[in-house]
Design a protein around this motif. Sequence first.
Motif, mmCIF file in Angstrom:
data_model
loop_
_atom_site.group_PDB
_atom_site.id
_atom_site.type_symbol
_atom_site.label_atom_id
_atom_site.label_comp_id
_atom_site.label_asym_id
_atom_site.label_seq_id
_atom_site.Cartn_x
_atom_site.Cartn_y
_atom_site.Cartn_z
ATOM 1 N N GLN A 236 3.755 10.020 -9.843
ATOM 2 C CA GLN A 236 3.020 10.343 -11.061
ATOM 3 C C GLN A 236 2.432 11.747 -11.029
ATOM 4 O OE1 GLN A 236 0.303 7.015 -11.163
ATOM 5 N NE2 GLN A 236 1.765 5.700 -12.277
ATOM 6 N N GLN A 237 2.301 12.316 -9.821
ATOM 7 C CA GLN A 237 1.838 13.692 -9.652
ATOM 8 C C GLN A 237 3.009 14.669 -9.574
ATOM 9 O OE1 GLN A 237 -0.646 13.636 -6.121
ATOM 10 N NE2 GLN A 237 -1.950 11.987 -6.940
ATOM 11 N N ASP A 238 4.212 14.168 -9.933
ATOM 12 C CA ASP A 238 5.451 14.973 -9.878
ATOM 13 C C ASP A 238 5.801 15.411 -8.466
ATOM 14 O OD1 ASP A 238 5.918 14.775 -12.606
ATOM 15 O OD2 ASP A 238 4.660 16.518 -13.050
ATOM 16 N N LYS A 239 5.405 14.636 -7.483
ATOM 17 C CA LYS A 239 5.744 14.922 -6.080
ATOM 18 C C LYS A 239 6.799 13.907 -5.645
ATOM 19 C CE LYS A 239 1.160 16.818 -5.012
ATOM 20 N NZ LYS A 239 -0.061 16.681 -4.151
ATOM 21 N N ILE A 240 7.950 13.998 -6.275
ATOM 22 C CA ILE A 240 9.018 13.014 -6.053
ATOM 23 C C ILE A 240 9.521 13.045 -4.606
ATOM 24 C CG2 ILE A 240 11.313 12.238 -6.785
ATOM 25 C CD1 ILE A 240 9.206 11.838 -8.882
ATOM 26 N N VAL A 241 9.711 14.246 -4.067
ATOM 27 C CA VAL A 241 10.226 14.359 -2.692
ATOM 28 C C VAL A 241 9.269 13.689 -1.717
ATOM 29 C CG1 VAL A 241 10.844 15.955 -0.853
ATOM 30 C CG2 VAL A 241 11.518 16.457 -3.217
ATOM 31 N N ASP A 242 7.958 13.900 -1.917
ATOM 32 C CA ASP A 242 6.963 13.273 -1.041
ATOM 33 C C ASP A 242 6.992 11.757 -1.198
ATOM 34 O OD1 ASP A 242 6.164 15.753 -0.156
ATOM 35 O OD2 ASP A 242 4.542 15.942 -1.624
ATOM 36 N N ALA A 243 7.172 11.291 -2.438
ATOM 37 C CA ALA A 243 7.245 9.847 -2.675
ATOM 38 C C ALA A 243 8.438 9.246 -1.945
ATOM 39 C CB ALA A 243 7.337 9.574 -4.164
ATOM 40 N N ALA B 18 0.835 -1.211 0.000
ATOM 41 C CA ALA B 18 0.000 0.000 0.000
ATOM 42 C C ALA B 18 0.866 1.256 0.000
ATOM 43 C CB ALA B 18 -0.920 -0.007 1.216
ATOM 44 N N LYS B 19 1.945 1.245 0.771
ATOM 45 C CA LYS B 19 2.841 2.408 0.830
ATOM 46 C C LYS B 19 3.561 2.610 -0.519
ATOM 47 C CE LYS B 19 2.233 3.835 5.069
ATOM 48 N NZ LYS B 19 1.689 5.194 5.352
ATOM 49 N N VAL B 20 3.963 1.522 -1.122
ATOM 50 C CA VAL B 20 4.617 1.620 -2.421
ATOM 51 C C VAL B 20 3.644 2.185 -3.456
ATOM 52 C CG1 VAL B 20 5.540 0.255 -4.359
ATOM 53 C CG2 VAL B 20 6.346 -0.178 -2.032
ATOM 54 N N GLN B 21 2.393 1.708 -3.406
ATOM 55 C CA GLN B 21 1.390 2.221 -4.339
ATOM 56 C C GLN B 21 1.173 3.718 -4.136
ATOM 57 O OE1 GLN B 21 -0.312 0.484 -6.871
ATOM 58 N NE2 GLN B 21 -0.806 2.582 -7.399
ATOM 59 N N ARG B 22 1.154 4.141 -2.883
ATOM 60 C CA ARG B 22 0.994 5.558 -2.579
ATOM 61 C C ARG B 22 2.176 6.367 -3.107
ATOM 62 N NH1 ARG B 22 -1.600 10.067 -2.618
ATOM 63 N NH2 ARG B 22 -0.914 11.571 -1.029
#
Length: 393
Positions: A40-47, A30-34
């Motif tokens: 995909q929303q260009d929020k790399i730092v958050d990922a 689930a965390k990986v999916q998140r």
Amino acid sequence: MMKFIFPLFSVVLMFSGFAQAQQLTQYNAAKVQRAIQLQQQDKIVDAIDVLSKLTPSQAYDKAYVQRMLGVFHWQNGNSKAAVKYLSTAVNSQQLVDEQAWVTQRMLADLLLTEQRFKEALPHYYQLTKTIPKNQKVGDLWFRIAQTHYQISQWDKVLSALNKHQKVAKIHKEQDKRQLLVLKLGAQLQRKYWKSAIPTLTALIELEPDQAGWWQQLSSIQLQLNQPSNALDTLVLAQRQGIVLSQSELKILAQLYAQRGIPEKAAQVMAQLADYETDKEIIITQASYWQAAKEWDKAIAVWQKAAQFDGQYYWQVAQLQIQEGYYQQGLKSLNKVKDYNKTDDVALAKTRAYYKLNQLELALVNAKRANEFKPSNEAKGWIQYLSQMRQIKG
């Protein structure tokens, strides 16, 4: 240093493989999916933040998360961190099949971009042992060749390129050019001159307007003592519109002369920038015209040479007298100041005066020549002219 293009297909395959990652525990999945959604929303730092907080207990989960962190750190522009996480994932040996292969490929490519060539090579060689159906082994061998090139392992470059050519189908001219340039560089470094010739020939076929390929080919042909081939190469280069350098023009002229075409050699010398002001160029051109038996042209160019150095009036005079320009020849002989040629000058004057029917002056010069250096020729002239004077009485 060569530039390398990072293979984006690796990143795509990593994400496409998520649906098959059935071994992940439910929480970590689930965390990986998140994290993927954030990416995909260009929020790399958050990922990255989501994945960094995970502390998987299962070996596979840990390897998978490390793999994802490596991808995200690369996308965020942090190659060093990407290498760190991908190395951990690969070394864990928990990833399998294409998932493992793609991860190791990305790690190898990242090490390459970081110029950690010796570290990248074992990964590339390992990748060649098992190739997924949708991957290209030829591309791997080309990267192996590039990597060996960076650490000056020339024979290994050539070996890798040979393997690449056996398994790869090259359709784009740019791809073929890169291969040939890499191959040529290694061949030249190892001084494999004969092998470099077909490589350069292929490059010329691709890029006939590139002067460098023609220049290197003619230079190698000269190195291999193939003057005839070198001449043909330089001639073809000129016909292609290649502007030869001054040194290449001189070589071209020499090659024409060696092949027994001195008139072409003389014409090439006239293409040199300093052909009217450089003494050595003028002398060489005059020699070529003379060898071509273009007597009037030779006389004209020797006269230019004589303006720089009076000793060349001797060549001028000889040709003038030979061609029947006796008065001009006598004037040129009067300008010859070389003491060692006193007898030769006197004999030349003898011939010129004789042709002008000035027998007394001819006899005077014949005697002068014999006094300076007795010779059968001088004595023969003295005897002959003395008899002629008696006959005319």
